[in-house]
Scaffold this motif. Structure first.
Motif, short mmCIF file in Angstrom:
data_model
loop_
_atom_site.label_atom_id
_atom_site.label_comp_id
_atom_site.label_asym_id
_atom_site.label_seq_id
_atom_site.Cartn_x
_atom_site.Cartn_y
_atom_site.Cartn_z
N ASP A 147 -44.71 10.06 -36.67
CA ASP A 147 -44.70 8.90 -37.51
C ASP A 147 -46.14 8.51 -37.78
O ASP A 147 -46.63 7.25 -37.81
N PRO A 148 -46.92 9.57 -38.69
CA PRO A 148 -48.21 8.99 -39.16
C PRO A 148 -47.89 7.72 -40.14
O PRO A 148 -47.17 7.66 -41.00
N PRO A 149 -49.09 6.85 -40.02
CA PRO A 149 -49.15 5.92 -41.07
C PRO A 149 -49.01 6.26 -42.47
O PRO A 149 -49.33 7.25 -43.07
N ALA A 150 -48.34 5.55 -43.48
CA ALA A 150 -48.11 5.97 -44.83
C ALA A 150 -49.46 6.17 -45.56
O ALA A 150 -49.69 6.87 -46.42
N ASP A 151 -50.39 5.24 -45.09
CA ASP A 151 -51.89 5.24 -45.68
C ASP A 151 -52.46 6.50 -45.67
O ASP A 151 -53.16 6.86 -46.52
N TRP A 152 -52.23 7.46 -44.47
CA TRP A 152 -52.61 9.02 -44.56
C TRP A 152 -52.51 9.77 -45.44
O TRP A 152 -52.99 10.71 -45.77
N GLN A 153 -51.33 9.30 -46.27
CA GLN A 153 -50.88 10.09 -47.38
C GLN A 153 -52.18 10.46 -48.35
O GLN A 153 -52.16 11.44 -49.42
N ARG A 154 -52.91 9.25 -48.59
CA ARG A 154 -53.97 9.21 -49.38
C ARG A 154 -54.99 10.62 -49.33
O ARG A 154 -55.58 10.81 -50.03
N VAL A 155 -54.64 11.18 -48.05
CA VAL A 155 -55.75 12.46 -47.88
C VAL A 155 -55.55 13.58 -48.78
O VAL A 155 -56.41 14.15 -49.07
N PHE A 156 -54.13 13.67 -49.57
CA PHE A 156 -54.02 14.36 -50.37
C PHE A 156 -55.14 14.33 -51.68
O PHE A 156 -55.45 15.22 -52.26
N SER A 157 -55.01 13.06 -52.10
CA SER A 157 -56.30 12.86 -53.03
C SER A 157 -57.63 13.22 -52.79
O SER A 157 -58.33 13.77 -53.59
N PHE A 158 -57.83 13.01 -51.37
CA PHE A 158 -59.45 13.31 -50.95
C PHE A 158 -59.46 15.04 -50.84
O PHE A 158 -60.44 15.47 -51.41
N ILE A 159 -58.53 15.83 -50.47
CA ILE A 159 -58.98 17.16 -50.64
C ILE A 159 -58.76 17.66 -52.06
O ILE A 159 -59.30 18.66 -52.23
N ASP A 160 -57.89 17.02 -52.77
CA ASP A 160 -57.94 17.41 -54.38
C ASP A 160 -59.43 17.36 -54.87
O ASP A 160 -59.99 18.24 -55.67
N GLN A 161 -59.93 16.29 -54.49
CA GLN A 161 -61.49 16.02 -54.96
C GLN A 161 -62.44 16.83 -54.08
O GLN A 161 -63.38 17.28 -54.90
N ALA A 162 -62.43 16.90 -52.83
CA ALA A 162 -63.58 17.78 -52.04
C ALA A 162 -63.11 19.03 -51.50
O ALA A 162 -63.98 19.70 -51.20
N HIS A 163 -61.98 19.46 -51.57
CA HIS A 163 -61.62 20.71 -51.15
C HIS A 163 -61.23 21.72 -51.85
O HIS A 163 -60.61 23.26 -51.73
#
Length: 421
Positions: free
Chosen positions: A298-314
């Motif tokens: 049950d990860p917090p929904a806010d963690w989905q924002r990590v996809f935007s981060f990896i698109d920008q950084a990785h």
């Protein structure tokens, strides 16, 4: 024994592959995912079946066209993490016999170490079928030194590798209900609890122990990835055999992962510095960014924002690289991203990655670790490294192949068949 939903998934993939091969469905034929699932499952199973009967560990860097890797330190080395993944993937592929042979070797390693009798796993072992007596460690003869060489990292015990070994053993127990797998997983997790727990804030588990016995170096940094792995392993144990102690260990690891979420940037910190307290805010690892989304319940929904981060950084071309601002595609991490996207309900994010992964397959079905000659992770192998010397090379790779199978089948390697029940 496979669950019926597992078997159903595999038959859908197999039928899809056959339909594509015979031109029955142009839309399906254009989708490389079913074929990727079939070919990676086949190559993993064949690698096991090609060797003598009994427990075994697979080489992490198998020969390419009969040629061993040029890097001597990688020849015939079976990394624990890669083999744990391969066992989990083979169960998902419906190849239980092959999966069990690897799990049997991991269980054997917990009680047949040549120097320790405390249940730990090494980071790597010598590849091949096991014989009686102490499990062989990797190494090679150096003509330059006229001596036997052992890589310090390979014979060390990193915390994340303990967790992955336990995850593979627990999946073997789920599939078979045979107690030796459960007991082996308990031994590994008990060692990790007794030797890597650190109570200073942020409370969690350190990186492990590095170097040659008996004077190994305690690695005091704490890793987001390692703690996510442990949270999943302890949770799995607690769900199989409910126990307050296991639940408490899972909570410690889980809370560490939560402590590393940077809500302002929408990303996870990679962990702490060597003191175990100070946040490491500069470096980033792709696995640390995305694994919490499927390793923790049950990860917090806010963690989905990590996809935007990896698109920008990785981002690395059409796929992803290991470090921030990567110097090339990391095949394994690209497969991880596809797996996480599927499991977290975003198949549209995974869809463009299937042809990228398929393009990394060698003629014999193994996936290359990277299409580049070499890529950097931005990390050091150990405390005695004078540079960041943890690299991936353009070599066929067991870990990349296993992750591609896991992603294409759609199974969560942290929970295995549990999610299919």
């Amino acid at each position: 024994m496979m669950t019926s939903s597992y078997a159903g998934k595999r038959w859908v993939l197999t039928l899809g592959f056959l339909a594509a091969a015979h031109g029955a469905s142009p839309a399906l034929a254009a989708d490389p995912m079913p074929r990727l699932a079939e070919t990676t499952c086949t190559v993993l199973d064949q690698a096991v079946q090609a060797q003598a009967a009994g427990p075994l560990l697979l080489a992490s860097y198998p020969p390419l066209a009969g040629q061993q890797p040029e890097i001597l330190a990688l020849r015939g080395v079976a990394f624990t993490y890669d083999n744990a993944l391969a066992s989990i993937a083979l169960f998902a592929c419906g190849k239980a016999q092959s999966a069990r042979r690897i799990a049997d070797a991991l269980a054997y390693a917990t009680v047949h170490d040549p120097e320790y009798q405390d249940g730990r796993l090494r980071n790597a072992y010598a590849a091949g079928p096991l014989k009686s007596g102490p499990i062989p460690l990797p190494g090679y003869w150096s003509t330059q030194r006229n001596a036997w060489n052992q890589d310090a990292y390979q014979i060390s015990s990193a915390t994340g590798n303990q967790a992955w070994g336990a995850l593979a053993l627990l999946e073997a127990y789920r599939q078979t209900r045979e107690a030796p797998y459960l007991e082996a997983a308990r031994r590994v997790l008990r060692w990790t609890e007794q030797n890597t727990y650190d109570s200073q804030p942020p409370e969690g588990f350190i990186g492990g122990y590095y170097g040659y016995p008996p004077q190994q170096t305690r690695q005091g940094w704490k890793s987001t990835e390692h703690n996510a792995d442990l949270a999943a392993a302890w949770t799995a144990l607690d769900q199989l055999v409910p126990d307050e102690h296991s639940a408490r260990q899972a909570k410690i690891a889980r809370q560490f992962v939560f402590s590393q979420w940077d809500a302002r940037e929408g990303r996870f910190l990679i962990g702490t510095l060597d003191d175990g307290r100070t946040p490491e805010r500069v470096r980033s690892g792709l696995d640390a960014q995305i694994w919490p989304l499927i390793a923790l319940q049950d990860p917090p929904a806010d963690w989905q924002r990590v996809f935007s981060f990896i698109d920008q950084a990785h981002r690395a071309g059409s796929g992803y690289g290991f470090k921030r601002n990567p110097d090339g595609l990391w095949t394994e991490g690209t497969a991880q991203t596809a797996a996480v996207a599927r499991l977290r309900g975003s198949p549209e994010k995974a869809q463009p990655l299937w042809p990228v992964l398929a393009a990394q397959q060698a003629a014999d079905g193994w996936l290359f670790a990277t299409p580049e000659a070499r890529i950097s992770t931005g990390l050091a192998i150990g405390p005695d490294s004078v540079i960041d010397d943890f690299f991936y090379y353009h070599l066929p790779h067991l870990g990349a192949t296993a992750w591609a199978a896991i992603a294409a089948i759609g199974i969560n390697p942290f929970t295995g068949s549990q999610e299919a029940n």
